[in-house]
Design a protein around this motif. Sequence first.
Motif, PDB file in Angstrom:
ATOM      1  N   ILE A 206      11.719  72.460  67.835  1.00 30.55           N
ATOM      2  CA  ILE A 206      11.618  70.973  67.388  1.00 30.55           C
ATOM      3  C   ILE A 206      10.377  70.406  67.988  1.00 30.55           C
ATOM      4  O   ILE A 206      10.166  70.301  69.199  1.00 30.55           O
ATOM      5  N   ASN A 207       9.490  69.852  66.881  1.00 29.99           N
ATOM      6  CA  ASN A 207       8.431  69.287  67.333  1.00 29.99           C
ATOM      7  C   ASN A 207       7.537  70.069  68.147  1.00 29.99           C
ATOM      8  O   ASN A 207       6.886  69.573  69.205  1.00 29.99           O
ATOM      9  N   GLY A 208       7.448  71.387  68.215  1.00 29.76           N
ATOM     10  CA  GLY A 208       6.632  72.317  69.056  1.00 29.76           C
ATOM     11  C   GLY A 208       7.336  72.663  70.388  1.00 29.76           C
ATOM     12  O   GLY A 208       6.642  73.615  71.098  1.00 29.76           O
ATOM     13  N   ASN A 209       8.487  72.154  70.394  1.00 28.18           N
ATOM     14  CA  ASN A 209       8.990  72.362  71.883  1.00 28.18           C
ATOM     15  C   ASN A 209      10.256  73.343  71.850  1.00 28.18           C
ATOM     16  O   ASN A 209      11.077  73.280  70.549  1.00 28.18           O
TER      17      ASN A 209
ATOM     18  N   VAL B  97      11.709  76.648  62.960  1.00 24.31           N
ATOM     19  CA  VAL B  97      11.272  75.325  63.227  1.00 24.31           C
ATOM     20  C   VAL B  97      12.356  74.427  62.475  1.00 24.31           C
ATOM     21  O   VAL B  97      12.642  74.199  61.092  1.00 24.31           O
ATOM     22  N   ASP B  98      13.099  73.858  63.114  1.00 19.62           N
ATOM     23  CA  ASP B  98      13.959  72.695  62.641  1.00 19.62           C
ATOM     24  C   ASP B  98      13.591  71.203  62.070  1.00 19.62           C
ATOM     25  O   ASP B  98      12.763  70.666  62.725  1.00 19.62           O
ATOM     26  N   SER B  99      13.674  71.085  60.989  1.00 25.14           N
ATOM     27  CA  SER B  99      13.144  69.847  60.427  1.00 25.14           C
ATOM     28  C   SER B  99      14.253  69.336  59.465  1.00 25.14           C
ATOM     29  O   SER B  99      14.981  70.064  58.686  1.00 25.14           O
TER      30      SER B  99
END
Length: 323
Positions: free
Chosen positions: A123-126, A207-209
Amino acid sequence: MPKLNIIIPVYNAELHLKKCIESLIHQNYTNWNAILIDDGSTDRSGEICDEYALKDYRIKVIHKENGGVSSARNAGLDVANGDWIVFVDSDDWCEPDYLAAFFDIDSTPTVEDIVLQGRKNEINGNITSTTILKNAIYENIAEGVLTNNLLTFGAPYCKLYSNRLIRKYNIRFPENYSYGEDTTFFFKILSHVERMLTTDTSCYHYVDSEDNSLSKKDHDFEPLKDFLLDSMTLVKAIDSKFNMDGALINAYIPNYKNLLLRSIANMYRLRYPADKIVACFSVIKKELLSLLIDDKSLITIVLRLCPVHILNMIFNIIMKIRR
């Protein structure tokens, strides 16, 4: 070195697509070709696909009218000519060893096998969590499913599928529903494979969006009903094939009931008229509860014993309180 087909459905993914494709180009395993299916995108996704096809001969592009993710994946399966198939979602990306990890195992996979690895949730690169499977070989497929908690890991990525097996049994993603179609595909595969090979490698980044996740949206009752019927039927078949005496079914029942309750909640969130809600409850009592004959939980008893009009009153009150 066996040839892999990487099937990537693409729809309005211009923000993430380049990173996804670049991560494939830089794979340490090189004998692959990617099939990008532009499913009627209205942004620059189709152009980006074409640009990469010009740069790398291993990348092929299919442009089609929008038909949904299952239709796009099936279009890729229709032209896949490799020995093995992997799926990647266009907003995700893979570490350089993603493809190689499927073959860096204790036993060489055969055309009757399936190979699985874990994933990293991002999430957001983490990295927020990592799914890690066992390093193991299972001839009892149901045992492998239970050991690795795979009943809730139905997504098509992180899995190496035999193209020959898919063609032999004409396995495709169902296009009549938009929730759980990937799980149905996975369960169909499991009902035919001879071995399951799992590795503790996790090279796939999911990648959770919020805006891209179908699992978080309110789906109509009818497609959810179809998925529930198909999934439980397949779970029962796998349980029987591997003599699990109901262990796999019992493990799946909580998922089944949760989605059943979600389908009911969605009827109220989507503001179904009362007559349609009553009709849906009739279907639940007649078809969906028939797969829960031995379940004695309170919610199942209530659904089974209460008349449909009473059920409508009960859940209407519950949903108003929850709002």
